[in-house]
Each structure stands twice: as C-alpha cells, then as structure tokens.
Write a protein that holds these residues in place. Sequence first.
Motif, PDB file in Angstrom:
ATOM      1  N   THR A  24       6.112-162.386   9.680  1.00 33.33           N
ATOM      2  CA  THR A  24       6.002-163.592   8.858  1.00 33.33           C
ATOM      3  C   THR A  24       4.684-163.607   8.088  1.00 33.33           C
ATOM      4  N   ALA A  25       3.604-163.213   8.737  1.00 30.15           N
ATOM      5  CA  ALA A  25       2.304-163.173   8.053  1.00 30.15           C
ATOM      6  C   ALA A  25       2.310-162.136   6.933  1.00 30.15           C
ATOM      7  N   LEU A  26       2.939-160.986   7.168  1.00 27.59           N
ATOM      8  CA  LEU A  26       3.037-159.969   6.109  1.00 27.59           C
ATOM      9  C   LEU A  26       3.871-160.478   4.930  1.00 27.59           C
ATOM     10  N   MET A  27       4.946-161.195   5.232  1.00 29.08           N
ATOM     11  CA  MET A  27       5.760-161.767   4.160  1.00 29.08           C
ATOM     12  C   MET A  27       4.988-162.833   3.391  1.00 29.08           C
ATOM     13  N   ALA A  28       4.152-163.586   4.073  1.00 29.55           N
ATOM     14  CA  ALA A  28       3.326-164.586   3.386  1.00 29.55           C
ATOM     15  C   ALA A  28       2.379-163.895   2.416  1.00 29.55           C
ATOM     16  N   GLY A  29       1.753-162.815   2.855  1.00 28.60           N
ATOM     17  CA  GLY A  29       0.887-162.051   1.955  1.00 28.60           C
ATOM     18  C   GLY A  29       1.659-161.444   0.800  1.00 28.60           C
ATOM     19  N   GLY A  30       2.855-160.949   1.073  1.00 31.29           N
ATOM     20  CA  GLY A  30       3.699-160.409   0.012  1.00 31.29           C
ATOM     21  C   GLY A  30       4.121-161.470  -0.986  1.00 31.29           C
ATOM     22  N   THR A  31       4.326-162.681  -0.509  1.00 30.30           N
ATOM     23  CA  THR A  31       4.684-163.783  -1.406  1.00 30.30           C
ATOM     24  C   THR A  31       3.550-164.072  -2.376  1.00 30.30           C
ATOM     25  N   VAL A  32       2.332-164.062  -1.868  1.00 33.77           N
ATOM     26  CA  VAL A  32       1.165-164.296  -2.733  1.00 33.77           C
ATOM     27  C   VAL A  32       1.122-163.253  -3.846  1.00 33.77           C
ATOM     28  N   VAL A  33       1.333-162.001  -3.487  1.00 36.14           N
ATOM     29  CA  VAL A  33       1.314-160.924  -4.490  1.00 36.14           C
ATOM     30  C   VAL A  33       2.460-161.092  -5.483  1.00 36.14           C
ATOM     31  N   ALA A  34       3.661-161.372  -4.994  1.00 37.21           N
ATOM     32  CA  ALA A  34       4.820-161.507  -5.887  1.00 37.21           C
ATOM     33  C   ALA A  34       4.644-162.671  -6.861  1.00 37.21           C
ATOM     34  N   VAL A  35       4.161-163.805  -6.350  1.00 33.78           N
ATOM     35  CA  VAL A  35       3.948-164.962  -7.226  1.00 33.78           C
ATOM     36  C   VAL A  35       2.852-164.664  -8.245  1.00 33.78           C
ATOM     37  N   ALA A  36       1.766-164.061  -7.796  1.00 33.73           N
ATOM     38  CA  ALA A  36       0.663-163.751  -8.715  1.00 33.73           C
ATOM     39  C   ALA A  36       1.110-162.770  -9.798  1.00 33.73           C
ATOM     40  N   ARG A  37       1.891-161.761  -9.431  1.00 31.08           N
ATOM     41  CA  ARG A  37       2.364-160.783 -10.424  1.00 31.08           C
ATOM     42  C   ARG A  37       3.372-161.412 -11.387  1.00 31.08           C
ATOM     43  N   THR A  38       4.197-162.305 -10.890  1.00 29.06           N
ATOM     44  CA  THR A  38       5.157-162.984 -11.767  1.00 29.06           C
ATOM     45  C   THR A  38       4.426-163.843 -12.789  1.00 29.06           C
ATOM     46  N   VAL A  70      11.618-169.606   9.049  1.00 31.12           N
ATOM     47  CA  VAL A  70      12.365-169.002   7.942  1.00 31.12           C
ATOM     48  C   VAL A  70      11.805-169.413   6.586  1.00 31.12           C
ATOM     49  N   ASP A  71      10.940-170.397   6.562  1.00 27.94           N
ATOM     50  CA  ASP A  71      10.423-170.882   5.285  1.00 27.94           C
ATOM     51  C   ASP A  71       9.632-169.816   4.540  1.00 27.94           C
ATOM     52  N   VAL A  72       8.812-169.078   5.245  1.00 33.67           N
ATOM     53  CA  VAL A  72       7.998-168.055   4.587  1.00 33.67           C
ATOM     54  C   VAL A  72       8.866-166.893   4.127  1.00 33.67           C
ATOM     55  N   SER A  73       9.778-166.444   4.970  1.00 34.66           N
ATOM     56  CA  SER A  73      10.640-165.335   4.549  1.00 34.66           C
ATOM     57  C   SER A  73      11.510-165.755   3.377  1.00 34.66           C
ATOM     58  N   ASN A  74      11.984-166.967   3.383  1.00 30.94           N
ATOM     59  CA  ASN A  74      12.781-167.454   2.272  1.00 30.94           C
ATOM     60  C   ASN A  74      11.962-167.512   0.990  1.00 30.94           C
ATOM     61  N   THR A  75      10.753-168.013   1.074  1.00 29.05           N
ATOM     62  CA  THR A  75       9.877-168.077  -0.097  1.00 29.05           C
ATOM     63  C   THR A  75       9.570-166.676  -0.608  1.00 29.05           C
ATOM     64  N   PHE A  76       9.387-165.740   0.301  1.00 20.57           N
ATOM     65  CA  PHE A  76       9.138-164.344  -0.072  1.00 20.57           C
ATOM     66  C   PHE A  76      10.303-163.779  -0.888  1.00 20.57           C
ATOM     67  N   PHE A  77      11.526-163.974  -0.408  1.00 22.81           N
ATOM     68  CA  PHE A  77      12.691-163.431  -1.113  1.00 22.81           C
ATOM     69  C   PHE A  77      12.950-164.153  -2.438  1.00 22.81           C
ATOM     70  N   VAL A  78      12.715-165.459  -2.475  1.00 24.00           N
ATOM     71  CA  VAL A  78      12.848-166.192  -3.739  1.00 24.00           C
ATOM     72  C   VAL A  78      11.813-165.691  -4.743  1.00 24.00           C
ATOM     73  N   ALA A  79      10.576-165.487  -4.290  1.00 17.31           N
ATOM     74  CA  ALA A  79       9.519-164.998  -5.184  1.00 17.31           C
ATOM     75  C   ALA A  79       9.860-163.609  -5.726  1.00 17.31           C
ATOM     76  N   LEU A  80      10.415-162.745  -4.881  1.00 12.22           N
ATOM     77  CA  LEU A  80      10.801-161.410  -5.350  1.00 12.22           C
ATOM     78  C   LEU A  80      11.941-161.483  -6.362  1.00 12.22           C
ATOM     79  N   THR A  81      12.894-162.379  -6.127  1.00 12.18           N
ATOM     80  CA  THR A  81      13.992-162.542  -7.090  1.00 12.18           C
ATOM     81  C   THR A  81      13.467-163.054  -8.427  1.00 12.18           C
ATOM     82  N   LEU A  82      12.565-164.014  -8.378  1.00 12.06           N
ATOM     83  CA  LEU A  82      12.008-164.545  -9.624  1.00 12.06           C
ATOM     84  C   LEU A  82      11.157-163.505 -10.338  1.00 12.06           C
ATOM     85  N   PHE A  83      10.447-162.664  -9.579  1.00 10.99           N
ATOM     86  CA  PHE A  83       9.704-161.574 -10.202  1.00 10.99           C
ATOM     87  C   PHE A  83      10.657-160.629 -10.929  1.00 10.99           C
ATOM     88  N   GLN A  84      11.764-160.276 -10.272  1.00 13.56           N
ATOM     89  CA  GLN A  84      12.739-159.392 -10.926  1.00 13.56           C
ATOM     90  C   GLN A  84      13.356-160.072 -12.144  1.00 13.56           C
TER      91      GLN A  84
END
Length: 170
Positions: A24-38, A70-84
């Motif tokens: 979950t912590a790794l996904m939170a960090g990945g979310t930060v990167v995905a949102v920042a890159r988007t 599940v909130d962080v993992s969900n945010t991670f996958f939503v952020a990746l979809t929006l990045f794509q």
Amino acid sequence: PESASPIQIAEWRANLHLWARVLTALMAGGTVVAVARTIARVAGEGVGWVTGFVLTFAPAFVVHGRFQTVDVSNTFFVALTLFQSVALLDSERPWRTLLWGAVWAGCSAGSKYNAGLVVLALMVSWILRMQADGGLSKRLLPTLGGVALAGSGAVMVFLLVCPGSWADSA
C-alpha cells in the motif's frame, strides 16, 4: 503447516499484514508519481512538481498510505488510467497506450467497482485522438474499435483481478 499452532498462525497473519502495508505504501508513492507526471504533461513540469509535492503531504493520503486499505490502491489505478488517457493524445503507439489504460481501468474496477467508470476518460481521449488524426467520419471504424477495445479490455481485466464477481457471485 498442517497443524499450525496459534502462534504460527498469528505470525503468518502479521507477516501478511506487514507486506500488505508495504505494498500500500509503494502504491501511494506510485500514485504521487503518476499524478505528478499527468499534471506535468497537461500544465508543465513546474506544476507537476508542485502537485506531486502537495499530494505527498496531503493528510488523508498519508493516513491511508500507512494502512491496508483499498483506497490507496484504487487511487493508484485511477491515476495510472488518467495518465494513459492524457498520454494517449500524443502517443506514438496509441493502441498500446489504450490497452495499458484499459488494464489500469480494469484493476481500478477490481479494487472498487464504481471506479471502473474511469474507462470513460480513456474512451474520450481515444475519440479526441481519432478526431485530431483526420476526423471521425474518415476514422469511424478505428474510433469504434478503440472504444470497444478499451471497454472490453477493462471488463476482462476486472474479471481476472476480481474473480469473486463471477466465481462466487452470491
């Protein structure tokens, strides 16, 4: 073990919980990167850095990033979809970008059902991409094919990552 003692079971559960929290912590960090890159793709590098910094210290995000939710993992996958979805607008490989977006949208629906609606952003990006490539009237078949591929791909990934929806629907 076949005849595990209560202590062994407690240790096993504690290890599972620890690794779930690490994931979950790794996904939170990945979310930060995905949102920042988007945001960097949409509004520029500086704004992307600021957005990533702000999200890193957002109180609710920090709290949920420490627990097995599940909130962080969900945010991670939503952020990746929006990045794509954003990357799809100028991608050199649009079909591959579309497929990855569908994978992330399916994973998002697998973590929280209603988050699967993020596939609509991917579909809209695909339509805008096809419109920019020569108009919808000339590219109707690829446009409809891409929309169908995004939707069906997301559903297939959802069924794969959430087998309870079909294996034990009751």
